[in-house]
Design a protein around this motif. Structure first.
Motif, mmCIF file in Angstrom:
data_model
loop_
_atom_site.group_PDB
_atom_site.id
_atom_site.type_symbol
_atom_site.label_atom_id
_atom_site.label_comp_id
_atom_site.label_asym_id
_atom_site.label_seq_id
_atom_site.Cartn_x
_atom_site.Cartn_y
_atom_site.Cartn_z
ATOM 1 N N SER A 158 0.838 -1.198 0.000
ATOM 2 C CA SER A 158 0.000 0.000 0.000
ATOM 3 C C SER A 158 0.876 1.252 0.000
ATOM 4 O O SER A 158 1.935 1.294 0.645
ATOM 5 N N THR A 159 0.445 2.273 -0.713
ATOM 6 C CA THR A 159 1.245 3.496 -0.839
ATOM 7 C C THR A 159 0.942 4.528 0.244
ATOM 8 O O THR A 159 1.730 5.452 0.444
ATOM 9 N N PHE A 160 -0.166 4.390 0.937
ATOM 10 C CA PHE A 160 -0.539 5.394 1.936
ATOM 11 C C PHE A 160 0.477 5.476 3.081
ATOM 12 O O PHE A 160 0.818 6.578 3.521
ATOM 13 N N PRO A 161 0.998 4.356 3.618
ATOM 14 C CA PRO A 161 2.027 4.473 4.660
ATOM 15 C C PRO A 161 3.265 5.217 4.191
ATOM 16 O O PRO A 161 3.894 5.945 4.974
ATOM 17 N N VAL A 162 3.633 5.036 2.911
ATOM 18 C CA VAL A 162 4.794 5.763 2.378
ATOM 19 C C VAL A 162 4.532 7.259 2.416
ATOM 20 O O VAL A 162 5.402 8.057 2.806
ATOM 21 N N ILE A 203 5.252 5.707 12.428
ATOM 22 C CA ILE A 203 5.133 4.254 12.310
ATOM 23 C C ILE A 203 3.949 3.758 13.115
ATOM 24 O O ILE A 203 3.157 2.921 12.658
ATOM 25 N N LEU A 204 3.793 4.277 14.333
ATOM 26 C CA LEU A 204 2.656 3.869 15.159
ATOM 27 C C LEU A 204 1.336 4.341 14.558
ATOM 28 O O LEU A 204 0.308 3.665 14.688
ATOM 29 N N SER A 205 1.351 5.472 13.901
ATOM 30 C CA SER A 205 0.114 5.967 13.284
ATOM 31 C C SER A 205 -0.290 5.102 12.094
ATOM 32 O O SER A 205 -1.476 4.814 11.908
ATOM 33 N N ILE A 206 0.679 4.643 11.285
ATOM 34 C CA ILE A 206 0.310 3.791 10.144
ATOM 35 C C ILE A 206 -0.121 2.407 10.638
ATOM 36 O O ILE A 206 -0.957 1.756 10.000
ATOM 37 N N ILE A 207 0.436 1.956 11.758
ATOM 38 C CA ILE A 207 -0.022 0.689 12.329
ATOM 39 C C ILE A 207 -1.470 0.820 12.785
ATOM 40 O O ILE A 207 -2.304 -0.062 12.531
#
Length: 282
Positions: A158-162, A203-207
């Motif tokens: 997925s590209t959104f975490p990037v 990182i915690l927010s994308i998790i």
């Protein structure tokens, strides 16, 4: 000023009630007996034109629905485990792929960088319905349809975490990186010792965002797991519950909501930082 503040407080309180009332109905309904629950929602179940009613608390609270789910419904545990298998590897894979990719976009200059990032942004805004057919054809050719990998592999990339992590890594002070290079630190050390600690809120927010999305996914499992219902995740358990056992649906909804709710409460601060960094508040 006090009057305006009081009016705003009342409006916010009313809006909060609209949000919490369905959750309260879900929670209290899971403790109602079958007859009591049917009395309140019979018009909805039978598609009558009359209005449904509700009460603040169950008249005769019972744990029967939870006992049935946790002790007498093995298919519920199978679907719960399927959800874990399909969600946890996705989150770990996104961390392993999206975080280094975002660091490269944020800190390095290379040919075609702007074009590649633009393609990332296009892929991010495309809904699943647009890419559904092409994704199915690719997964079918690879032999991954009707397997857990049909849900895991596409979501890992997925590209959104990037997009979120690029915003965080761009905030790393250049002076700090230059100082680390003067001390002899290589790119890998700078990334692991400086980039990841500073980007840990992202990182915690994308998790958190990823878990909330994939834990409640319905369209992808229905598309890629058509012939193997034993691989279905927990969100697809609820539509199979009949109207005669509506209490089990309430109980299953509560159990399904708890992991997402606990993770959201824990990562709320980091989630807000991720939303602010991505510019979604605008």
């Amino acid at each position: 000023m006090k009057i305006k503040l009081g009016v705003k407080t009342c409006l916010l309180f009313i809006l909060t009630l609209f949000i919490w009332v369905p959750l309260w109905m879900l929670f209290t309904g899971s403790f109602m007996g079958g007859d009591e629950l049917y009395k309140y929602i019979w018009s909805v179940l039978n598609q009558r034109e009359s209005m449904a009613s509700w009460t603040g608390f169950p008249r005769y609270p019972t744990l029967r629905h939870y006992v049935e789910l946790l002790l007498d419904s093995p298919e519920f545990f199978v679907m719960f485990w399927n959800s874990c298998i399909q969600v946890i590897p996705v989150l770990l894979g996104q961390i392993g792929i999206a975080v280094p990719a975002a660091w490269a976009f944020a800190r390095f200059e290379f040919k075609g960088k702007k074009l590649l990032f633009f393609i990332y942004m296009i892929l991010m805004v495309l809904p699943f319905q647009v890419t559904m057919v092409s994704s199915y054809l690719v997964l079918y050719r690879l032999g991954f349809v009707d397997t857990h990998l049909a849900l895991i592999l596409p979501n890992i990339f997925s590209t959104f975490p990037v997009f979120i992590m690029v915003k965080f890594f761009k905030e790393v002070p250049k002076s700090l990186i230059e100082a680390a290079k003067l001390d002899g630190a290589g790119e890998f050390i700078i990334f692991t010792r400086i980039g990841i600690p500073i980007g840990s809120p992202g990182i915690l927010s994308i998790i958190t965002l990823g878990f909330l999305e994939y834990w409640n996914a319905i369209e992808q499992p229905l598309t890629f797991l058509v012939r193997r219902k034993e691989l279905w995740p927990l969100p697809l358990y609820l539509p199979d519950i009949s109207s005669d056992n509506a209490g089990a649906a309430f109980g299953a909804s509560v159990i399904m909501m708890l992991p997402a709710l606990l993770l959201f409460l824990y990562g709320q601060k980091y989630l807000e930082q991720g939303i602010a960094a991505s510019g979604l508040k605008e």
